[in-house]
Design a protein around this motif. Structure first.
Motif, PDB file in Angstrom:
ATOM      1  N   GLY A  91       0.822  -1.209   0.000  1.00 54.27           N
ATOM      2  CA  GLY A  91       0.000   0.000   0.000  1.00 54.27           C
ATOM      3  C   GLY A  91       0.853   1.256   0.000  1.00 54.27           C
ATOM      4  N   PRO A  92       0.341   2.355  -0.563  1.00 52.60           N
ATOM      5  CA  PRO A  92       1.075   3.627  -0.548  1.00 52.60           C
ATOM      6  C   PRO A  92       1.424   4.014   0.892  1.00 52.60           C
ATOM      7  CG  PRO A  92      -0.793   3.764  -2.024  1.00 52.60           C
ATOM      8  CD  PRO A  92      -0.943   2.473  -1.266  1.00 52.60           C
ATOM      9  N   PHE A  93       2.651   4.458   1.106  1.00 49.19           N
ATOM     10  CA  PHE A  93       3.123   4.785   2.442  1.00 49.19           C
ATOM     11  C   PHE A  93       3.712   6.190   2.437  1.00 49.19           C
ATOM     12  CE2 PHE A  93       6.779   4.253   5.555  1.00 49.19           C
ATOM     13  CZ  PHE A  93       5.997   4.591   6.647  1.00 49.19           C
ATOM     14  N   ALA A  94       3.154   7.084   3.260  1.00 47.54           N
ATOM     15  CA  ALA A  94       3.606   8.481   3.303  1.00 47.54           C
ATOM     16  C   ALA A  94       4.890   8.581   4.131  1.00 47.54           C
ATOM     17  CB  ALA A  94       2.505   9.356   3.894  1.00 47.54           C
ATOM     18  N   LEU A  95       6.010   8.279   3.510  1.00 44.71           N
ATOM     19  CA  LEU A  95       7.293   8.293   4.209  1.00 44.71           C
ATOM     20  C   LEU A  95       7.664   9.707   4.663  1.00 44.71           C
ATOM     21  CD1 LEU A  95       9.654   6.625   5.180  1.00 44.71           C
ATOM     22  CD2 LEU A  95      10.719   6.867   2.939  1.00 44.71           C
ATOM     23  N   ASP A  96       7.111  10.727   3.990  1.00 47.16           N
ATOM     24  CA  ASP A  96       7.360  12.105   4.401  1.00 47.16           C
ATOM     25  C   ASP A  96       6.852  12.380   5.814  1.00 47.16           C
ATOM     26  OD1 ASP A  96       7.504  12.688   1.227  1.00 47.16           O
ATOM     27  OD2 ASP A  96       8.438  14.322   2.354  1.00 47.16           O
ATOM     28  N   LYS A  97       5.880  11.597   6.276  1.00 41.40           N
ATOM     29  CA  LYS A  97       5.378  11.769   7.630  1.00 41.40           C
ATOM     30  C   LYS A  97       6.427  11.324   8.649  1.00 41.40           C
ATOM     31  CE  LYS A  97       1.245  13.439   7.033  1.00 41.40           C
ATOM     32  NZ  LYS A  97       0.901  14.786   7.556  1.00 41.40           N
ATOM     33  N   VAL A  98       7.224  10.356   8.264  1.00 42.60           N
ATOM     34  CA  VAL A  98       8.277   9.844   9.134  1.00 42.60           C
ATOM     35  C   VAL A  98       9.530  10.703   9.011  1.00 42.60           C
ATOM     36  CG1 VAL A  98       9.732   7.860   9.674  1.00 42.60           C
ATOM     37  CG2 VAL A  98       7.381   7.512   8.901  1.00 42.60           C
ATOM     38  N   TYR A  99       9.886  11.013   7.763  1.00 40.35           N
ATOM     39  CA  TYR A  99      11.091  11.790   7.499  1.00 40.35           C
ATOM     40  C   TYR A  99      10.713  12.948   6.575  1.00 40.35           C
ATOM     41  CZ  TYR A  99      16.149  12.433   7.410  1.00 40.35           C
ATOM     42  OH  TYR A  99      17.426  12.926   7.599  1.00 40.35           O
ATOM     43  N   PRO A 100      10.260  14.081   7.141  1.00 39.66           N
ATOM     44  CA  PRO A 100       9.779  15.222   6.350  1.00 39.66           C
ATOM     45  C   PRO A 100      10.744  15.654   5.254  1.00 39.66           C
ATOM     46  CG  PRO A 100       9.312  15.578   8.663  1.00 39.66           C
ATOM     47  CD  PRO A 100      10.173  14.343   8.593  1.00 39.66           C
ATOM     48  N   GLY A 101      10.192  15.840   4.050  1.00 43.71           N
ATOM     49  CA  GLY A 101      10.970  16.360   2.932  1.00 43.71           C
ATOM     50  C   GLY A 101      11.708  15.331   2.109  1.00 43.71           C
ATOM     51  N   ILE A 102      11.653  14.049   2.492  1.00 43.39           N
ATOM     52  CA  ILE A 102      12.478  13.039   1.831  1.00 43.39           C
ATOM     53  C   ILE A 102      12.192  12.919   0.338  1.00 43.39           C
ATOM     54  CG2 ILE A 102      10.873  11.179   2.421  1.00 43.39           C
ATOM     55  CD1 ILE A 102      14.727  11.018   2.069  1.00 43.39           C
TER      56      ILE A 102
ATOM     57  N   ARG B 213      15.316  21.620   3.062  1.00 44.27           N
ATOM     58  CA  ARG B 213      14.443  22.752   2.731  1.00 44.27           C
ATOM     59  C   ARG B 213      12.981  22.309   2.696  1.00 44.27           C
ATOM     60  NH1 ARG B 213      16.212  24.445  -2.541  1.00 44.27           N
ATOM     61  NH2 ARG B 213      18.136  24.957  -1.423  1.00 44.27           N
ATOM     62  N   ALA B 214      12.732  21.190   2.024  1.00 48.16           N
ATOM     63  CA  ALA B 214      11.359  20.681   1.920  1.00 48.16           C
ATOM     64  C   ALA B 214      10.828  20.270   3.285  1.00 48.16           C
ATOM     65  CB  ALA B 214      11.301  19.498   0.950  1.00 48.16           C
ATOM     66  N   GLY B 215      11.700  19.697   4.111  1.00 42.91           N
ATOM     67  CA  GLY B 215      11.292  19.285   5.450  1.00 42.91           C
ATOM     68  C   GLY B 215      10.898  20.467   6.310  1.00 42.91           C
ATOM     69  N   THR B 216      11.652  21.562   6.189  1.00 40.34           N
ATOM     70  CA  THR B 216      11.331  22.780   6.942  1.00 40.34           C
ATOM     71  C   THR B 216       9.983  23.339   6.524  1.00 40.34           C
ATOM     72  OG1 THR B 216      13.670  23.352   7.213  1.00 40.34           O
ATOM     73  CG2 THR B 216      12.067  25.132   7.468  1.00 40.34           C
ATOM     74  N   ILE B 217       9.743  23.362   5.209  1.00 38.94           N
ATOM     75  CA  ILE B 217       8.466  23.866   4.693  1.00 38.94           C
ATOM     76  C   ILE B 217       7.315  22.994   5.184  1.00 38.94           C
ATOM     77  CG2 ILE B 217       7.099  24.188   2.600  1.00 38.94           C
ATOM     78  CD1 ILE B 217       9.711  24.936   1.169  1.00 38.94           C
ATOM     79  N   GLN B 218       7.515  21.673   5.137  1.00 40.92           N
ATOM     80  CA  GLN B 218       6.466  20.751   5.569  1.00 40.92           C
ATOM     81  C   GLN B 218       6.151  20.927   7.048  1.00 40.92           C
ATOM     82  OE1 GLN B 218       7.112  16.612   4.545  1.00 40.92           O
ATOM     83  NE2 GLN B 218       5.855  15.896   6.249  1.00 40.92           N
ATOM     84  N   ARG B 219       7.179  21.044   7.883  1.00 39.25           N
ATOM     85  CA  ARG B 219       6.957  21.208   9.320  1.00 39.25           C
ATOM     86  C   ARG B 219       6.267  22.536   9.626  1.00 39.25           C
ATOM     87  NH1 ARG B 219      11.861  18.138   9.538  1.00 39.25           N
ATOM     88  NH2 ARG B 219      13.084  20.018   9.120  1.00 39.25           N
ATOM     89  N   ASP B 220       6.636  23.585   8.874  1.00 35.93           N
ATOM     90  CA  ASP B 220       5.997  24.896   9.073  1.00 35.93           C
ATOM     91  C   ASP B 220       4.512  24.831   8.720  1.00 35.93           C
ATOM     92  OD1 ASP B 220       8.353  25.978   9.922  1.00 35.93           O
ATOM     93  OD2 ASP B 220       8.851  26.940   8.009  1.00 35.93           O
ATOM     94  N   ARG B 221       4.206  24.124   7.628  1.00 35.57           N
ATOM     95  CA  ARG B 221       2.802  23.983   7.221  1.00 35.57           C
ATOM     96  C   ARG B 221       2.014  23.212   8.268  1.00 35.57           C
ATOM     97  NH1 ARG B 221       3.442  22.268   0.833  1.00 35.57           N
ATOM     98  NH2 ARG B 221       3.825  24.359  -0.003  1.00 35.57           N
TER      99      ARG B 221
ATOM    100  N   LYS C 229      -2.162  18.004  13.452  1.00 34.81           N
ATOM    101  CA  LYS C 229      -0.817  18.096  12.900  1.00 34.81           C
ATOM    102  C   LYS C 229      -0.348  16.723  12.445  1.00 34.81           C
ATOM    103  CE  LYS C 229       2.149  20.674  15.101  1.00 34.81           C
ATOM    104  NZ  LYS C 229       3.005  21.235  16.134  1.00 34.81           N
ATOM    105  N   GLY C 230       0.401  16.711  11.334  1.00 33.14           N
ATOM    106  CA  GLY C 230       0.903  15.434  10.834  1.00 33.14           C
ATOM    107  C   GLY C 230       2.015  14.933  11.725  1.00 33.14           C
ATOM    108  N   ASP C 231       1.789  13.874  12.464  1.00 29.95           N
ATOM    109  CA  ASP C 231       2.827  13.341  13.321  1.00 29.95           C
ATOM    110  C   ASP C 231       3.491  12.155  12.661  1.00 29.95           C
ATOM    111  OD1 ASP C 231       1.202  11.134  13.668  1.00 29.95           O
ATOM    112  OD2 ASP C 231       0.206  11.990  15.420  1.00 29.95           O
ATOM    113  N   ALA C 232       4.338  11.529  13.370  1.00 37.22           N
ATOM    114  CA  ALA C 232       5.132  10.440  12.790  1.00 37.22           C
ATOM    115  C   ALA C 232       4.731   9.091  13.324  1.00 37.22           C
ATOM    116  CB  ALA C 232       6.618  10.691  13.060  1.00 37.22           C
ATOM    117  N   LYS C 233       3.473   8.919  13.705  1.00 39.61           N
ATOM    118  CA  LYS C 233       3.052   7.622  14.201  1.00 39.61           C
ATOM    119  C   LYS C 233       3.170   6.562  13.124  1.00 39.61           C
ATOM    120  CE  LYS C 233      -0.110   9.266  17.783  1.00 39.61           C
ATOM    121  NZ  LYS C 233      -1.487   9.288  18.270  1.00 39.61           N
ATOM    122  N   GLY C 234       3.214   7.038  11.866  1.00 38.97           N
ATOM    123  CA  GLY C 234       3.358   6.086  10.770  1.00 38.97           C
ATOM    124  C   GLY C 234       4.651   5.308  10.857  1.00 38.97           C
TER     125      GLY C 234
END
Length: 224
Positions: free
Chosen positions: A40-51, A190-198, A209-214
């Motif tokens: 299944g699709p896995f939002a890895l950005d939730k675990v490691y923002p900006g990857i 850079r992308a991780g900073t933007i994601q965390r700010d959003r 807020k998008g946490d990293a429980k994933g």
């Protein structure tokens, strides 16, 4: 003459609106490029923002991937099937139909994404995916004994999950340092900073807020 003028005005207003919508979309990093062990699709950005920024996706690639998502995993008909399967009056046939629909959607999304990505991007995704799986195992192994001693203690388990999320990111950073070049690391930061700010802005607005429980459960997600 008035009708022609009205048409010209409406078109002139629509073009900037479409341009802004496209700019907004290409400014986002699409999810669905990484897949869980169950496919299944896995939002890895939730675990490691900006990857996902490490892939250096072009604007056309981003738009094509998001379009594929809309037609597959984000299809309203699929969501409706899932809700029906989870309802109180759901029958086995409903659950079976939903499972097949999700499986078909995942297969279709992966096939569409494969057509959009270059061979180098696919190879990088595979390396990042392996880095995540190895990092997750290392983080879990390091806290396994403590998790065992926390049975029946929800507060302690919650504390350990947070520690595991932190350990997972540390493990990921170590492995990614050997995979990504200097420019890719800058793009991810850079992308991780933007994601965390959003996410922080969304939290201030009363949204979740998008946490990293994933990181501990995400690999098992991906549908019904």
């Amino acid at each position: 003459m008035l009708r022609l003028l009205a048409l010209v005005v409406s078109v002139s207003l629509a073009v900037p609106a479409l341009a802004q919508e496209k700019e907004k979309k290409v400014g986002e990093v699409p999810a669905g490029l990484f897949f869980s062990v169950k496919g299944g699709p896995f939002a890895l950005d939730k675990v490691y923002p900006g990857i996902t920024a490490a892939l250096r996706l072009t604007d056309d690639q981003k738009l094509a991937i998001m379009d594929a998502q809309q037609k597959t995993m984000m299809d309203p008909a699929l969501r409706e099937a899932g809700q029906k399967a989870k309802s109180d009056g759901a029958k086995d046939v409903d659950r079976a139909a939903a499972q097949k629909a999700y499986a078909d959607a995942r297969t279709a999304l992966k096939a569409s994404v494969d057509k959009v990505l270059t061979d180098d991007q696919k190879a990088l995704i595979a390396k990042i995916q392996t880095a995540y799986e190895e990092s997750q195992k290392a983080a879990m192994d390091g806290l396994k004994a403590e998790f065992g001693g926390a049975k029946g203690n929800p507060d302690r388990q919650a504390e350990l999950r947070k520690r595991m999320d932190q350990e997972l990111r540390v493990e990921m950073a170590t492995r990614l340092d050997k995979i990504l070049d200097a420019e890719q690391k800058q793009l991810v930061d850079r992308a991780g900073t933007i994601q965390r700010d959003r996410e922080e802005d969304a939290g201030k607005g009363g949204k979740s807020k998008g946490d990293a429980k994933g990181s501990t459960k995400g690999a098992a997600n991906g549908g019904i």
